[in-house]
Design an enzyme around this catalytic site. Structure first.
Site, mmCIF file in Angstrom:
data_model
loop_
_atom_site.group_PDB
_atom_site.id
_atom_site.type_symbol
_atom_site.label_atom_id
_atom_site.label_comp_id
_atom_site.label_asym_id
_atom_site.label_seq_id
_atom_site.Cartn_x
_atom_site.Cartn_y
_atom_site.Cartn_z
ATOM 1 N N GLU A 143 -4.571 3.999 6.515
ATOM 2 C CA GLU A 143 -4.265 3.835 5.088
ATOM 3 C C GLU A 143 -4.887 5.011 4.321
ATOM 4 O OE1 GLU A 143 -5.120 -0.045 3.039
ATOM 5 O OE2 GLU A 143 -6.386 1.213 1.773
ATOM 6 N N SER A 161 -10.660 -0.098 3.789
ATOM 7 C CA SER A 161 -9.865 -0.311 5.000
ATOM 8 C C SER A 161 -9.363 1.041 5.495
ATOM 9 C CB SER A 161 -8.654 -1.188 4.703
ATOM 10 O OG SER A 161 -9.072 -2.363 4.063
ATOM 11 N N ARG A 178 0.835 -1.211 0.000
ATOM 12 C CA ARG A 178 0.000 0.000 0.000
ATOM 13 C C ARG A 178 0.871 1.263 0.000
ATOM 14 N NH1 ARG A 178 -2.383 -3.798 -0.792
ATOM 15 N NH2 ARG A 178 -4.252 -4.601 0.221
#
Ligand code: FAD
Ligand code: NAP
Length: 338
Positions: free
Chosen positions: A334, A237, A165
């Site tokens: 995130e 998320s 990520r």
């Protein structure tokens, strides 16, 4: 062509459905138009960012600068090399349309990334990933325009610092470039990647592991587990999964033998699902003010209706502190917090 908007509401432009306004937003459909616009309207000291579908952004205040929004959606096959095919896609193409188009052309590599909301231009930014695949696996290069020098660059995938990520676009190039297009390399050779969770079983329930069946299987699993932003605001998320020292994971495993954990590319680092930590700490399904933790996946924070960015942040901070107290692990967002 460019289109300018001033003092524009962003409520329909972020998947959390947070009310915030941008001082200016400019939609552009190709690189030349954007370059010409920026040449005649230099950004100077103005905060300037790019917004795609707004599926990974939490607005905590009005945006007092310039937002650039790509709308060009071109998709074309560029070349063939052995069994592989090059694909060029403009930044404004919805990611899921890109995945569909690849499948329609019989091209393998993007199918596990079916139904991820957002645009092609955002895919390299956090190196989107799901079901054991990530964008970096198929990105050959990324085309950018520098916001200040207006220089166009094609950055090879190998130089994008792709990680879990993560990429150079969240690091050294953050706030400096617009991604205008992405070049991919896909395969004509079938290469089903079904090793993740329920994917093999769900695909088998549909028949042979074809591109269409894998895409449909991913879509079905996702629909059954993930909230649809159209009905429940969220940004997927909210937290990244922590990658902890092996010794830390082993110590936790002694206290919590049911704790899932996964190997990473680094032998010293173990991935622990943040969703498990949050659920174990008792947050799943809870609500504070107008922000909540999704009932079916504790990694996802949701807008229960009328939440502000501050409501979501307050909940996220309480979760981070509690997980740290209970497990000694720091989890971090995130989602991009603006
Ligand atoms: P935005 O949210 O608009 O932007 C995200 C970031 O990228 C910002 O920093 C922005 O400035 C930057 N950016 C966007 N476009 C450009 C550009 N052209 N040039 C430079 N910078 C740019 N993510 C996953 O990895 N895997 C998943 O499985 C997944 N599932 C999700 C499920 C749901 C229900 C939701 C709501 C989100 C999910 N996400 C997932 C997160 C999200 O889909 C991805 O981060 C996606 O790439 C966001 O695309 P976007 O166009 O909406 O980007
Ligand atoms: P899940 O399958 O219930 O898995 C929970 C967590 O365990 C995930 O975070 C996943 O890590 C990890 N995991 C499970 N099986 C694994 C394996 N075989 N190898 C390595 N790690 C494994 O997760 P979910 O919530 O339903 O999501 C399914 C997939 O979609 C995941 O890949 C997830 O990343 C992706 N997704 C991402 C977002 C986002 O916003 N980033 C939102 C929804 C779904 P990974 O996350 O590293 O895969």
């Amino acid at each position: 062509m460019v289109q300018e908007f001033f003092n524009i509401s962003l409520k329909e432009r972020n998947s959390f459905g947070i009310e915030a306004r941008a001082a200016a937003l400019v939609e552009f459909d190709d690189t030349d138009s954007l370059r010409d616009y920026l040449a005649s309207h230099p950004i100077g000291d103005r905060r300037t960012e790019v917004i795609g579908g707004g599926n990974n952004i939490l607005f905590t205040q009005d945006f007092d600068g310039l937002l650039l929004h790509p709308v060009g959606r071109a998709f074309r096959l560029t070349d063939e090399e052995g069994d592989t095919v090059g694909v060029h896609a403009e930044a404004g193409l919805p990611w899921d349309d890109f995945v569909h188009l690849c499948a329609e052309h019989g091209l393998w590599g993007a199918e596990n990334l079916t139904a991820i909301p957002g645009t092609v231009g955002a895919a390299p930014v956090q190196n989107i990933g799901a079901y054991g695949a990530e964008a970096a696996d198929i990105i050959e290069s990324v085309e950018t325009l520098d916001l200040r020098t207006l220089k166009e660059t094609t950055l090879a995938g190998a130089h994008c610092n792709f990680g879990y990520r993560d990429s150079i676009f969240k690091g050294a190039l953050k706030g400096r470039v617009v991604i205008t297009a992405v070049n991919f390399r896909l395969s004509r050779q079938p290469r089903p990647n079904l090793g993740y969770g329920a994917l093999a079983a769900e695909t088998a329930s549909l028949g042979e592991p074809t591109l269409a069946h894998i895409g449909e299987a991913v879509r079905r699993i996702r629909t059954s587990k993930l909230p649809d932003p159209a009905t429940l605001g969220n940004a997927g998320s909210f937290f990244k999964n922590p990658l902890v020292e092996r010794s830390v994971a082993e110590a936790l495993k002694r206290d919590y033998p049911d704790m899932p954990s996964y190997a990473t590319d680094s032998p010293d680092r173990i991935k622990i699902p943040a969703g498990w930590l949050i659920e174990k700490a008792g947050w799943k399904g809870t609500t504070r003010n107008r922000a909540g933790v999704y009932e079916r996946q504790a990694l996802i924070l949701v807008n229960r209706g009328g939440a502000t960015g501050a409501d979501i942040i307050a909940l996220a901070e309480a979760i981070i502190a509690d997980v740290r107290t209970k497990f000694g692990i720091s989890i971090s967002p995130e989602v991009n917090i603006w």
